[in-house]
Scaffold this motif. Structure first.
Motif, mmCIF file in Angstrom:
data_model
loop_
_atom_site.group_PDB
_atom_site.id
_atom_site.type_symbol
_atom_site.label_atom_id
_atom_site.label_comp_id
_atom_site.label_asym_id
_atom_site.label_seq_id
_atom_site.Cartn_x
_atom_site.Cartn_y
_atom_site.Cartn_z
ATOM 1 N N ALA A 201 80.385 119.403 18.013
ATOM 2 C CA ALA A 201 81.296 118.583 17.214
ATOM 3 C C ALA A 201 81.586 119.237 15.866
ATOM 4 C CB ALA A 201 80.699 117.189 17.009
ATOM 5 N N VAL A 211 90.038 115.591 17.851
ATOM 6 C CA VAL A 211 89.785 114.755 19.034
ATOM 7 C C VAL A 211 88.533 115.239 19.751
ATOM 8 C CG1 VAL A 211 90.664 114.069 21.297
ATOM 9 C CG2 VAL A 211 92.201 114.094 19.320
ATOM 10 N N LEU A 212 88.406 116.561 19.916
ATOM 11 C CA LEU A 212 87.207 117.123 20.540
ATOM 12 C C LEU A 212 85.971 116.807 19.704
ATOM 13 C CD1 LEU A 212 86.184 118.860 22.885
ATOM 14 C CD2 LEU A 212 86.531 120.888 21.455
ATOM 15 N N CYS A 214 85.470 114.083 17.968
ATOM 16 C CA CYS A 214 85.109 112.689 18.260
ATOM 17 C C CYS A 214 84.422 112.563 19.609
ATOM 18 C CB CYS A 214 86.354 111.813 18.212
ATOM 19 S SG CYS A 214 87.057 111.647 16.558
ATOM 20 N N VAL A 215 84.904 113.306 20.598
ATOM 21 C CA VAL A 215 84.292 113.251 21.932
ATOM 22 C C VAL A 215 82.866 113.772 21.879
ATOM 23 C CG1 VAL A 215 84.389 114.189 24.275
ATOM 24 C CG2 VAL A 215 86.490 113.420 23.154
ATOM 25 N N PHE A 216 82.669 114.940 21.280
ATOM 26 C CA PHE A 216 81.338 115.542 21.222
ATOM 27 C C PHE A 216 80.359 114.669 20.426
ATOM 28 C CE2 PHE A 216 82.772 120.172 22.041
ATOM 29 C CZ PHE A 216 82.444 120.041 23.375
ATOM 30 N N THR A 218 80.513 111.437 19.755
ATOM 31 C CA THR A 218 80.233 110.188 20.466
ATOM 32 C C THR A 218 79.221 110.423 21.580
ATOM 33 O OG1 THR A 218 82.468 109.398 19.994
ATOM 34 C CG2 THR A 218 81.255 108.239 21.699
ATOM 35 N N LEU A 219 79.333 111.558 22.246
ATOM 36 C CA LEU A 219 78.342 111.914 23.267
ATOM 37 C C LEU A 219 76.965 112.121 22.639
ATOM 38 C CD1 LEU A 219 80.393 114.421 25.477
ATOM 39 C CD2 LEU A 219 79.687 112.098 26.090
ATOM 40 N N ALA A 258 89.903 108.221 21.013
ATOM 41 C CA ALA A 258 88.993 109.220 21.585
ATOM 42 C C ALA A 258 87.550 108.720 21.565
ATOM 43 C CB ALA A 258 89.107 110.536 20.812
ATOM 44 N N VAL A 259 87.153 108.093 20.452
ATOM 45 C CA VAL A 259 85.796 107.560 20.334
ATOM 46 C C VAL A 259 85.570 106.435 21.339
ATOM 47 C CG1 VAL A 259 84.220 106.280 18.834
ATOM 48 C CG2 VAL A 259 85.516 108.217 17.913
ATOM 49 N N THR A 262 85.507 107.615 25.074
ATOM 50 C CA THR A 262 84.253 108.296 25.400
ATOM 51 C C THR A 262 83.105 107.302 25.497
ATOM 52 O OG1 THR A 262 85.039 110.237 24.167
ATOM 53 C CG2 THR A 262 82.701 110.162 24.726
#
Length: 513
Positions: A201, A211-212, A214-216, A218-219, A258-259, A262
């Motif tokens: 992230a 966006v990436l 937020c995905v990373f 959140t994971l 995005a958050v 995910t």
């Protein structure tokens, strides 16, 4: 032959001791250092782990194995629910769903090669050779598949215009993180997964892929709730960048989607009812354990020597006090990034927010020092002297824990390895107008701390504490480390506010026209 670099004024710079490795390029350097880092991890994994041979509850190794047992034998909806097949008082699952999925995948591996190691009920305390070997392999593979690629991602985007030798040095510092190796491959945990997702992230922020990011992140939060230590930095930096856009609401909405998307994907089995969702959340926040447990070098535990927090205040009051203290400690860093977002300021923000959480939040463990230490590792080229000191005290703060796990030899060996790597080529940094090292009093204090810590190492290993005060030496180590962490936090907050201005013009995002 090692090459000599030359500085801009024509004077000879120190010999490039990393030339033999770095001249082939960043990717080659990374692969070579990665192989060595995996070898070191494998060597550490040959030593004991948390709770080895100590029934009835053993330790973190058994907790991780038990989660594999539960996830491979019960439906997902029952993983967090107390019942006849899942006694939550025996290492009940207390991490978010992504940890549960990880346990399930690893559990399938163990069940394929050694079914007895994850059989329901009968596998409790399972410590066969093949079972331990498989468990160690799951951590090693997690490191290689998640943390290492994330580190490479970070290195490639962060070191676009830097000397190859400095890049190689930084790769070694990141991949041979002694604290992470000792906890994951010695003590036994899977911090490499959540920290790897966090590094991914961070790298996504540096390359402008929000966006990436937020995905990373959140994971990462969905794997370990301690990733929230970094949340103020991510939130304030992304908010600051969005507010500088032509359409800030649209930018925020895109990141919010995005958050949420995910989060929904990861948490889907527990979103069908409010009760199921609250059931999982209740497992992630063990407030009933109190504001602290062991002798961790944070504010609440250290000051409890004089102020008996648990006796003077109720748990709800302590929850509010710790929240308020954590927010206040994180606020200066957040305000800086909201009003003046920059990549360098963001990295300092990660360090300052995670240290604020470590020092003031509720239920901090010794192992939580991994969070601010990771952020400091990414900034090692900017604050080399302070990073060197932080490494020493971060390791020392975990010394009693590692001694209980019989990991003294890996502790000393990794400390020596770090020292050799650190001094192999010290990065040249621009002199700043402010540094604690400019004050003779601070230098004396630091040297005194170091001498006392050396004495405490020897005393802890050779002398029994008084019966009346069985944790006296643990408390002394805690006080010593806490005092350094406070000084370090003051310095890094000051640095973020006063010495990132020369990065702003390069990193500041222009408003869209």
């Amino acid at each position: 032959m090692p090459k000599k670099n030359h500085s801009g004024d024509g004077t000879a710079a120190p010999i490039d001791t990393w030339w033999w490795l770095s001249h082939k390029g960043t990717t080659t350097s990374f692969l070579c250092i990665s192989l060595f880092a995996l070898l070191i991890r494998s060597a550490v994994s040959m030593f004991p782990y948390s709770g080895a041979g100590t029934p009835p509850k053993f330790g973190d190794f058994e907790a991780q194995r038990h989660w594999m047992e539960i996830t491979t034998n019960l439906p997902a909806i029952d993983w967090y629910r107390n019942g006849t097949h899942n006694d939550l008082t025996y290492w009940g699952l207390d991490y978010p769903p992504l940890t549960a999925y990880q346990s399930y995948i690893h559990g399938l591996l163990l069940r394929f090669f050694n079914p007895d190691s994850v059989s329901l009920f009968s596998s409790r305390g399972h410590e066969s050779y093949i079972g331990k070997l498989l468990m160690r392999w799951t951590v090693l593979s997690s490191d290689a598949l998640i943390f290492f690629p994330a580190a490479l991602f970070f290195v490639l985007v962060y070191h676009r215009n830097r000397a190859k030798s400095q890049v190689a040095w930084h790769i070694a510092i990141i991949l041979l993180n002694p604290c992470l190796i000792l906890i994951d491959h010695g003590h036994f945990q899977y911090n490499c997964i959540s920290l790897g997702l966090t590094v991914g992230a961070i790298a996504a922020v540096l390359c402008g892929s929000e966006v990436l990011t937020c995905v990373f992140f959140t994971l990462a939060l969905s794997h370990k709730q301690m990733s929230a230590y970094f949340a103020p930095a991510f939130f304030s930096h992304l908010l600051g960048k969005c507010l500088r856009r032509k359409n800030p609401i649209l930018s925020l909405l895109k990141l919010g989607i995005a958050v949420i998307a995910t989060f929904v994907i990861v948490w889907w089995p527990y979103l069908h009812s409010v009760d199921d969702f609250l059931m999982v959340l209740s497992r992630l926040a063990p407030f009933e354990r109190g504001i602290y447990e062991d002798y961790v070098a944070n504010f609440w535990c250290t000051t409890s020597i004089l102020i008996k927090w648990k006796k003077l205040f109720t748990t709800p009051s302590l929850k509010f006090m710790s929240l308020a203290a954590t927010v206040l400690a994180s606020l200066p860093s957040m305000v800086h990034q909201i009003f003046s977002p920059s990549n360098e300021g963001f990295l300092y923000g990660l360090l300052n927010s995670s240290m604020a959480f470590y020092l003031f939040s509720f239920q901090v463990h010794e192992k939580s020092i991994l969070m601010p230490f990771l952020a400091a590792t990414l900034l090692a080229l900017k604050i080399p002297d302070h990073f060197n000191h932080l490494t020493y005290y971060a390791l020392f703060s975990m010394f009693p824990l590692l001694c209980r796990d019989n990991l003294l030899l890996p502790y000393l060996t990794l400390h020596l390895l770090f020292t050799l790597i650190y001094h192999s080529q010290l990065p040249k940094t621009k002199a700043s107008s402010f540094s604690f090292t400019n004050f003779p009093g601070y230098v004396f204090l630091l040297r005194t701390h170091f001498v006392i810590s050396l004495v405490l190492h020897v005393v802890y290993l050779t002398i029994q504490p008084p019966q009346k005060y069985p944790f006296l030496f643990d408390a002394l180590i805690m006080i010593l480390c806490f005092s350094y962490f406070v000084m370090f936090a003051i310095y890094t907050n000051y640095t973020q506010w006063n010495f990132s201005s020369h990065f702003r013009s390069a990193d500041k995002e222009k408003k869209q026209i």
